[in-house]
Scaffold this active site. Structure first.
Site, short mmCIF file in Angstrom:
data_model
loop_
_atom_site.label_atom_id
_atom_site.label_comp_id
_atom_site.label_asym_id
_atom_site.label_seq_id
_atom_site.Cartn_x
_atom_site.Cartn_y
_atom_site.Cartn_z
N HIS A 148 27.32 -66.69 -34.37
CA HIS A 148 27.13 -67.28 -33.05
C HIS A 148 28.14 -66.72 -32.05
CE1 HIS A 148 26.22 -70.71 -30.28
NE2 HIS A 148 27.49 -70.54 -29.95
N GLU A 149 29.40 -66.63 -32.45
CA GLU A 149 30.43 -66.11 -31.55
C GLU A 149 30.22 -64.61 -31.28
OE1 GLU A 149 32.31 -68.03 -29.96
OE2 GLU A 149 31.95 -69.85 -31.12
N HIS A 152 27.72 -64.28 -28.60
CA HIS A 152 28.29 -64.50 -27.27
C HIS A 152 28.83 -63.19 -26.70
CE1 HIS A 152 27.94 -68.70 -26.36
NE2 HIS A 152 28.65 -69.12 -27.39
N GLU A 211 24.44 -70.96 -25.04
CA GLU A 211 24.51 -71.45 -26.41
C GLU A 211 23.19 -71.24 -27.15
OE1 GLU A 211 27.26 -72.45 -27.92
OE2 GLU A 211 28.29 -71.99 -26.06
N ASP A 215 22.64 -68.86 -30.36
CA ASP A 215 22.04 -69.36 -31.60
C ASP A 215 20.95 -68.40 -32.08
OD1 ASP A 215 23.62 -71.59 -31.69
OD2 ASP A 215 22.11 -72.95 -30.88
#
EC number: 3.4.-.-
Length: 502
Positions: A148-149, A152, A211, A215
């Site tokens: 997930h990070e 980003h 977010e 995901d």
């Protein structure tokens, strides 16, 4: 004067830098919302070429911001310097990056904090709180948060957030970045939280869009890495359920990465689009959790009492629990018990690098450096430049009065491709060079150490010491030191001028 370095404290005491993590919790909350990601990427999900976000934060600016970010972070929070833990988290990170299809530089590190959180800072620096690693029920859950990070970062959310933000929001973001990167005493955490409150609310919808995108891209990365995609919705859903009636005590991960039922449902639906896969989970994860618990200062001493109680009742401990118990005993100086458990573990699994490192560490603490040297030499043939084994080997060489070989070994580790260098490597290198009576090299190693942790003026002092100890006929070394001095003085001056403007 040459600063004394205790090499024996480096390997087993990575958390000894003070306890300021909790004081900066508000800083991290603001950072993770307004600096939720960074830098360029090479994925099909990227914005089209010519997207104005690409002109707001260039790759060069992102890199410089990332370097300053890490220097300041090391001054203000406890970052775990243990070679084995860092090797693990970066190995898992690069496994995910290979599936992401990006060749950008990334650095994964562990923050010594009990909170359940993770964040992506500028320059591809991704921090994982130790509390999150301990809260995860499997390596797949940890990998889900890291994926997930990574998403980003690859989706350029930092640049896109700046592009969308209004002028007033940019001012708030700039103030927060300055406070975190420069450690400005004028900007307390309360002031940051107050200044950020309005802009955070204004950006909420955009943040939620980030977010959801992270995901979806993260699940792709997770699947391509060989992990079950359901790990992502399962972990976030479990956290939300556990804290649903504790609004004031939400874990940092839920505060900085808002989770809603629709977001969990969306990730579950996306996970369901993939066929069943055979997971490739590492056997190392329970040992990593055990190492984290054993190396904490006080927070997990209850765990030691639990293990001791089970042993007194003749309960059978798993290999990870035996490893954890041995580490506890080693940390407490109970070498007899550490010796017994390390021997037992190694006899059962003689080619485990973790058990080899444990046994060699016990031998070093017992003063048996020759036995440790022989064990580590053999192990390094199987695991060349393994960080933990190499650091222990260098320590053993110093104990055996072979400091030049220790210094050469450490330099080889530091120069290893794709090896993220820990500041403690330079501390140990300085000790080896000093013992070898190569004082100029020792001062240069200390300068690298202080530069990495953000103490630029002390780094400059060490370089000036190095220059005064360099032989007059060594023109190459002299020019090298002068060039580094010039660069550091410029950085220190720029830092001073920026702080004066706060």
């Amino acid at each position: 004067m040459m600063m004394p370095i205790d090499a024996d404290s480096i390997s087993m005491k990575p958390f000894a830098n003070g306890r300021r993590s909790r004081q900066l919790a508000a800083w991290f909350t603001a950072l993770c919302v307004l600096l939720s990601a960074s830098a360029t990427a090479q994925m099909s999900h990227l914005p089209e070429l010519g997207d104005p976000s690409a002109t707001i934060l260039s790759p060069q600016e992102d890199y410089r911001l990332g370097q300053a970010f890490m220097r300041n972070l090391r001054q203000n929070v406890d970052i775990i310097e243990d070679p084995e833990l860092n090797a693990y988290i970066n190995s898992l990170g690069y496994r995910l990056l290979a599936a992401a299809g990006t060749d950008l530089p990334f650095h994964f590190f562990i923050v010594d904090a009990p909170s359940i959180n993770a964040f992506a800072g500028p320059g591809g620096h991704i921090g994982i709180h130790s509390g999150l690693i301990l809260a995860a029920q499997s390596e797949g859950e940890l990998a889900a948060v890291m994926a997930h990070e990574i998403a980003h970062v690859t989706q350029r959310h930092l640049a896109r957030a700046f592009q969308k933000a209004s002028a007033s929001q940019l001012q708030t973001a700039a103030a927060i970045i300055a406070a975190i990167l420069l450690g400005s005493p004028q900007l307390s955490s309360a002031m940051i939280a107050t200044a950020a409150a309005g802009s955070i609310q204004q950006q909420l919808n955009f943040t939620r869009a980030h977010e959801q995108e992270a995901d979806r891209v993260g699940i792709d990365i997770l699947v391509n890495s060989g992990f079950d995609p359901y790990h992502m919705p399962a972990f976030f859903g479990r956290l939300q359920e556990a804290y649903r009636y504790m609004e004031s005590n939400l874990p940092e991960l839920l505060r900085t990465h808002p989770v809603t039922p629709s977001r969990i449902a969306d990730s579950q639906n996306r996970a369901g689009q993939y066929p069943d896969i055979t997971q490739r989970q590492s056997d190392s994860f329970p040992f990593i959790q055990a190492r984290l618990r054993a190396m904490a200062d006080q927070e997990h001493r209850y765990r030691l009492k639990e293990l001791e109680a089970r042993l007194s009742q003749s309960d059978t401990l798993s290999a990870a629990e035996q490893y954890e118990y041995a580490l506890f005993q080693l940390q407490l100086g109970n070498l007899e018990q550490a010796d017994t458990f390390s021997r037992t573990l190694l006899q059962k699994t003689p080619e485990s690098e973790q058990f080899i490192a444990l046994r060699a560490h016990v031998e070093l603490e017992q003063g048996e450096h020759e036995a440790a040297l022989q064990r580590l030499q053999k192990a390094l043939k199987l695991f060349p430049l393994h960080p933990q084994l190499t650091v222990l080997y260098a320590r053993a060489l110093i104990q055996a009065d072979r400091p030049k070989q220790a210094a050469d070994t450490l330099r080889e580790l530091i120069q290893k491709p794709q090896q993220f260098v820990l500041p403690s490597y330079y501390q140990l290198l300085a000790k080896a060079e000093s013992a070898a009576d190569r004082q100029s090299n020792a001062y240069m190693a200390l300068a690298d150490y202080y530069q990495m942790i953000g103490q630029l003026r002390t780094a400059i002092e060490q370089l000036e010491n190095a220059l005064s100890h360099t032989a007059a006929d060594n023109s190459f070394q002299t020019e090298r030191i002068k060039a580094q001095l010039t660069l550091l003085k410029r950085q220190a001056l720029a830092q001073q001028e920026t702080q004066a403007q706060q």
